[in-house]
Design an enzyme around this catalytic site. Sequence first.
Site, PDB file in Angstrom:
ATOM      1  N   ASP A 177       0.842  -1.198   0.000  1.00 16.91           N
ATOM      2  CA  ASP A 177       0.000   0.000   0.000  1.00 16.91           C
ATOM      3  C   ASP A 177       0.881   1.253   0.000  1.00 16.91           C
ATOM      4  OD1 ASP A 177      -1.786   2.062   0.830  1.00 16.91           O
ATOM      5  OD2 ASP A 177      -3.043   0.556   1.800  1.00 16.91           O
TER       6      ASP A 177
ATOM      7  N   ALA B 202      -0.715   4.993  -8.721  1.00 17.48           N
ATOM      8  CA  ALA B 202      -1.678   4.375  -7.796  1.00 17.48           C
ATOM      9  C   ALA B 202      -2.722   5.393  -7.374  1.00 17.48           C
ATOM     10  CB  ALA B 202      -0.948   3.835  -6.559  1.00 17.48           C
TER      11      ALA B 202
ATOM     12  N   SER C  69      -9.622   5.606  -8.955  1.00 15.48           N
ATOM     13  CA  SER C  69      -9.668   6.378 -10.198  1.00 15.48           C
ATOM     14  C   SER C  69     -11.053   6.514 -10.833  1.00 15.48           C
ATOM     15  CB  SER C  69      -8.725   5.723 -11.225  1.00 15.48           C
ATOM     16  OG  SER C  69      -9.254   4.467 -11.624  1.00 15.48           O
TER      17      SER C  69
ATOM     18  N   THR D 100      -5.002  14.073 -13.683  1.00 11.99           N
ATOM     19  CA  THR D 100      -6.114  14.080 -14.632  1.00 11.99           C
ATOM     20  C   THR D 100      -6.531  15.494 -15.014  1.00 11.99           C
ATOM     21  OG1 THR D 100      -8.486  13.611 -14.739  1.00 11.99           O
ATOM     22  CG2 THR D 100      -7.575  13.845 -12.557  1.00 11.99           C
ATOM     23  N   ASP D 101      -7.151  15.611 -16.187  1.00 12.87           N
ATOM     24  CA  ASP D 101      -7.713  16.908 -16.591  1.00 12.87           C
ATOM     25  C   ASP D 101      -8.957  17.260 -15.768  1.00 12.87           C
ATOM     26  OD1 ASP D 101      -9.460  15.025 -17.663  1.00 12.87           O
ATOM     27  OD2 ASP D 101      -9.384  15.805 -19.717  1.00 12.87           O
ATOM     28  N   GLU D 102      -9.497  16.271 -15.032  1.00  8.69           N
ATOM     29  CA  GLU D 102     -10.738  16.516 -14.302  1.00  8.69           C
ATOM     30  C   GLU D 102     -10.559  17.525 -13.168  1.00  8.69           C
ATOM     31  OE1 GLU D 102     -13.197  13.081 -13.589  1.00  8.69           O
ATOM     32  OE2 GLU D 102     -12.242  11.972 -15.206  1.00  8.69           O
TER      33      GLU D 102
ATOM     34  N   TYR E 104     -13.584  12.277  -6.599  1.00 10.48           N
ATOM     35  CA  TYR E 104     -12.375  11.795  -7.276  1.00 10.48           C
ATOM     36  C   TYR E 104     -11.501  12.976  -7.699  1.00 10.48           C
ATOM     37  CZ  TYR E 104      -9.458  10.453 -11.268  1.00 10.48           C
ATOM     38  OH  TYR E 104      -8.396  10.311 -12.136  1.00 10.48           O
TER      39      TYR E 104
ATOM     40  N   LYS F 287      -7.741  14.167  -6.405  1.00  7.62           N
ATOM     41  CA  LYS F 287      -6.576  14.285  -7.299  1.00  7.62           C
ATOM     42  C   LYS F 287      -6.027  15.718  -7.244  1.00  7.62           C
ATOM     43  CE  LYS F 287      -4.968  11.655  -9.754  1.00  7.62           C
ATOM     44  NZ  LYS F 287      -3.930  10.588  -9.570  1.00  7.62           N
TER      45      LYS F 287
ATOM     46  N   VAL G  52     -26.156   4.829 -21.343  1.00  9.65           N
ATOM     47  CA  VAL G  52     -25.589   6.163 -21.603  1.00  9.65           C
ATOM     48  C   VAL G  52     -26.205   7.133 -20.594  1.00  9.65           C
ATOM     49  CG1 VAL G  52     -25.408   8.034 -23.290  1.00  9.65           C
ATOM     50  CG2 VAL G  52     -25.303   5.631 -24.050  1.00  9.65           C
TER      51      VAL G  52
ATOM     52  N   ASP H  84     -28.729  10.334 -15.081  1.00 10.24           N
ATOM     53  CA  ASP H  84     -27.411  10.962 -15.179  1.00 10.24           C
ATOM     54  C   ASP H  84     -26.609  10.779 -13.886  1.00 10.24           C
ATOM     55  OD1 ASP H  84     -25.388  12.286 -16.408  1.00 10.24           O
ATOM     56  OD2 ASP H  84     -26.434  14.188 -16.641  1.00 10.24           O
TER      57      ASP H  84
HETATM   58  P1  NAD Z   1      -6.741   2.050 -12.201  1.00  8.70           P
HETATM   59  O1  NAD Z   1      -7.876   2.229 -11.254  1.00  8.70           O
HETATM   60  O2  NAD Z   1      -6.910   1.154 -13.380  1.00  8.70           O
HETATM   61  O3  NAD Z   1      -5.454   1.520 -11.419  1.00  8.70           O
HETATM   62  C1  NAD Z   1      -5.086   2.006 -10.158  1.00  8.70           C
HETATM   63  C2  NAD Z   1      -4.070   1.031  -9.561  1.00  8.70           C
HETATM   64  O4  NAD Z   1      -3.667   1.555  -8.301  1.00  8.70           O
HETATM   65  C3  NAD Z   1      -4.642  -0.371  -9.317  1.00  8.70           C
HETATM   66  O5  NAD Z   1      -3.734  -1.351  -9.759  1.00  8.70           O
HETATM   67  C4  NAD Z   1      -4.805  -0.431  -7.802  1.00  8.70           C
HETATM   68  O6  NAD Z   1      -4.671  -1.738  -7.283  1.00  8.70           O
HETATM   69  C5  NAD Z   1      -3.685   0.493  -7.358  1.00  8.70           C
HETATM   70  N1  NAD Z   1      -3.936   1.074  -6.020  1.00  8.70           N
HETATM   71  C6  NAD Z   1      -5.078   1.641  -5.568  1.00  8.70           C
HETATM   72  N2  NAD Z   1      -4.926   2.038  -4.295  1.00  8.70           N
HETATM   73  C7  NAD Z   1      -3.649   1.730  -3.938  1.00  8.70           C
HETATM   74  C8  NAD Z   1      -2.897   1.906  -2.763  1.00  8.70           C
HETATM   75  N3  NAD Z   1      -3.413   2.472  -1.664  1.00  8.70           N
HETATM   76  N4  NAD Z   1      -1.603   1.480  -2.749  1.00  8.70           N
HETATM   77  C9  NAD Z   1      -1.054   0.895  -3.854  1.00  8.70           C
HETATM   78  N5  NAD Z   1      -1.744   0.692  -4.992  1.00  8.70           N
HETATM   79  C10 NAD Z   1      -3.020   1.112  -5.042  1.00  8.70           C
HETATM   80  O7  NAD Z   1      -6.334   3.529 -12.646  1.00  8.70           O
HETATM   81  P2  NAD Z   1      -5.767   4.033 -14.054  1.00  8.70           P
HETATM   82  O8  NAD Z   1      -6.905   4.297 -14.949  1.00  8.70           O
HETATM   83  O9  NAD Z   1      -4.677   3.152 -14.472  1.00  8.70           O
HETATM   84  O10 NAD Z   1      -5.170   5.444 -13.620  1.00  8.70           O
HETATM   85  C11 NAD Z   1      -3.811   5.574 -13.212  1.00  8.70           C
HETATM   86  C12 NAD Z   1      -3.566   7.011 -12.812  1.00  8.70           C
HETATM   87  O11 NAD Z   1      -3.853   7.857 -13.916  1.00  8.70           O
HETATM   88  C13 NAD Z   1      -4.464   7.488 -11.670  1.00  8.70           C
HETATM   89  O12 NAD Z   1      -3.701   8.292 -10.808  1.00  8.70           O
HETATM   90  C14 NAD Z   1      -5.544   8.300 -12.351  1.00  8.70           C
HETATM   91  O13 NAD Z   1      -6.009   9.318 -11.511  1.00  8.70           O
HETATM   92  C15 NAD Z   1      -4.787   8.860 -13.546  1.00  8.70           C
HETATM   93  N6  NAD Z   1      -5.624   9.139 -14.723  1.00  8.70           N
HETATM   94  C16 NAD Z   1      -6.373   8.154 -15.300  1.00  8.70           C
HETATM   95  C17 NAD Z   1      -7.115   8.436 -16.437  1.00  8.70           C
HETATM   96  C18 NAD Z   1      -7.926   7.389 -17.139  1.00  8.70           C
HETATM   97  O14 NAD Z   1      -8.590   7.704 -18.142  1.00  8.70           O
HETATM   98  N7  NAD Z   1      -7.902   6.138 -16.721  1.00  8.70           N
HETATM   99  C19 NAD Z   1      -7.120   9.728 -16.975  1.00  8.70           C
HETATM  100  C20 NAD Z   1      -6.348  10.713 -16.349  1.00  8.70           C
HETATM  101  C21 NAD Z   1      -5.588  10.394 -15.229  1.00  8.70           C
HETATM  102  P1  TYD Z   2     -15.680   7.221 -17.436  1.00 10.27           P
HETATM  103  O1  TYD Z   2     -15.077   6.161 -18.277  1.00 10.27           O
HETATM  104  O2  TYD Z   2     -16.259   6.809 -16.114  1.00 10.27           O
HETATM  105  O3  TYD Z   2     -14.604   8.371 -17.267  1.00 10.27           O
HETATM  106  P2  TYD Z   2     -14.748   9.861 -16.592  1.00 10.27           P
HETATM  107  O4  TYD Z   2     -15.981   9.954 -15.820  1.00 10.27           O
HETATM  108  O5  TYD Z   2     -13.532   9.908 -15.751  1.00 10.27           O
HETATM  109  O6  TYD Z   2     -14.723  10.819 -17.747  1.00 10.27           O
HETATM  110  O7  TYD Z   2     -16.827   7.915 -18.260  1.00 10.27           O
HETATM  111  C1  TYD Z   2     -16.609   8.587 -19.466  1.00 10.27           C
HETATM  112  C2  TYD Z   2     -17.875   9.304 -19.861  1.00 10.27           C
HETATM  113  O8  TYD Z   2     -18.892   8.333 -20.143  1.00 10.27           O
HETATM  114  C3  TYD Z   2     -18.449  10.183 -18.758  1.00 10.27           C
HETATM  115  O9  TYD Z   2     -19.033  11.344 -19.362  1.00 10.27           O
HETATM  116  C4  TYD Z   2     -19.534   9.336 -18.136  1.00 10.27           C
HETATM  117  C5  TYD Z   2     -20.034   8.515 -19.306  1.00 10.27           C
HETATM  118  N1  TYD Z   2     -20.558   7.168 -18.979  1.00 10.27           N
HETATM  119  C6  TYD Z   2     -21.803   6.749 -19.457  1.00 10.27           C
HETATM  120  O10 TYD Z   2     -22.520   7.500 -20.137  1.00 10.27           O
HETATM  121  N2  TYD Z   2     -22.227   5.498 -19.132  1.00 10.27           N
HETATM  122  C7  TYD Z   2     -21.489   4.639 -18.390  1.00 10.27           C
HETATM  123  O11 TYD Z   2     -21.940   3.516 -18.108  1.00 10.27           O
HETATM  124  C8  TYD Z   2     -20.183   5.065 -17.940  1.00 10.27           C
HETATM  125  C9  TYD Z   2     -19.304   4.151 -17.116  1.00 10.27           C
HETATM  126  C10 TYD Z   2     -19.764   6.338 -18.259  1.00 10.27           C
END
Ligand code: NAD
Ligand code: TYD
Length: 373
Positions: free
Chosen positions: A72, A95, A98, A154-156, A180, A184, A236, A311
């Site tokens: 962890d 980590a 997410s 993230t851009d969020e 979330y 971040k 959706v 939504d």
């Molecule tokens: P993910 O949820 O797929 O993976 C997260 C990983 O972190 C998992 O393997 C989980 O086991 C591990 N983890 C969680 N809590 C932990 C802890 N306390 N200690 C050690 N490991 C831990 O996430 P992802 O989509 O691969 O995202 C990776 C990073 O990129 C994140 O920081 C996320 O905020 C950022 N990010 C993701 C996206 C996206 O579209 N997926 C976009 C922008 C930024």
């Molecule tokens: P998501 O993959 O959860 O990423 P984020 O919320 O971080 O952008 O969702 C992408 C977009 O899709 C978001 O606008 C929410 C929408 N969405 C749906 O419409 N239906 C779904 O079942 C999910 C998971 C997401």
Amino acid sequence: MTFSQQQTLSREPRRLLVTGGAGFIGSNFVHHWCKQYPGDRVVVLDALTYAGNRNNLTYVEGRENLRFVHGDICDRPLIDTLLGEEMIDTVAHFAAESHVDRSILGPDAFIRTNVVGTFTLLEAFRHHWKRQGQPTSNNPSGDGSTYRFLHVSTDEVYGSLGPDDPPFTETTPYAPNSPYSASKAGSDHLARAYYETYGLPTIITNCSNNYGPYHFPEKLIPLMCINILLGKSLPVYGDGQNVRDWLYVGDHCGALDVVIHRGQPGGTYNIGGNNEVKNINLVHTLCELMNELAPHLSVRPSQKLITFVKDRPGHDRRYAIDATKIQAELGWTPAETLEGGLRQTLEWYLTHRDWWQPLLSEEYQAYYRQVYA
Ligand code: NAD
Ligand code: TYD
């Protein structure tokens, strides 16, 4: 010659700690790194939450230079030990909790991992860097100039855009709307402060929505893809007009590679795919591609499965990234088109049923019922 190939010729090996390396982006990054820099040491630290999966690392498992540690990021003694015994010079911090929908159901884990966990890592790395990375009488050759702490974000954190607003730049004020993105944002502020206060060489990247192989089934693209294959409805949210910018995960890993090697310590880089799409249009594209690629769909055309559902609370309307800085400063641009990336992704899900089927566990079904009931 690619940037990575040039790097391989002219660089000292690095020793990386990759947190979250068994998750979606982290595991793609580990694959990328092991392929580009086989002489580097890569230590993966992952707590294996619902989103972490050892099978994501099957292709690199057993390599001499790779070590997997189940642990962890909030565990300070463990982090101290790993940094010291592995002589880590580069932390690539993925980590996190997410998923926005999970943060709405239960924000606690997001604060713990994203804020407290990032703080724990920063604090441990700061002490390690001071000990190992600085010349001292005990360690006269200590040179911290190559040390890096890459904080993947993230851009969020920038909040939501209106239809005509310009895309997010690195100076857009933070305005996170979900637990979330708020967690971040908190971790980004800590990473920034550690550079300003202690000079710790942190770099922050803020990227748009990733897609590609090893993406856990509850996120939009894998969820739609798997539901089409199972003949299940395609939920959706709201009116489907929310806009996201989609970045192929392989492109993201290439950008992070460039940032680790040439990014400015203390800097922030936005990373995007130049692919702004409304959710409903993306889902239609996925259906069209799947109709073409999957010969035996139980419901065809799969567009018949599209269902508008309630939504998401606080659902951000639009994200868009201005990636001018990373292009101008580091010469990075995404290589993949959206159609090309989606095709590769769908083909991957079609040929890796053995990867995703076991993830549709009872826990996943319970989560699904909670969100879509
Ligand atoms: P993910 O949820 O797929 O993976 C997260 C990983 O972190 C998992 O393997 C989980 O086991 C591990 N983890 C969680 N809590 C932990 C802890 N306390 N200690 C050690 N490991 C831990 O996430 P992802 O989509 O691969 O995202 C990776 C990073 O990129 C994140 O920081 C996320 O905020 C950022 N990010 C993701 C996206 C996206 O579209 N997926 C976009 C922008 C930024
Ligand atoms: P998501 O993959 O959860 O990423 P984020 O919320 O971080 O952008 O969702 C992408 C977009 O899709 C978001 O606008 C929410 C929408 N969405 C749906 O419409 N239906 C779904 O079942 C999910 C998971 C997401």
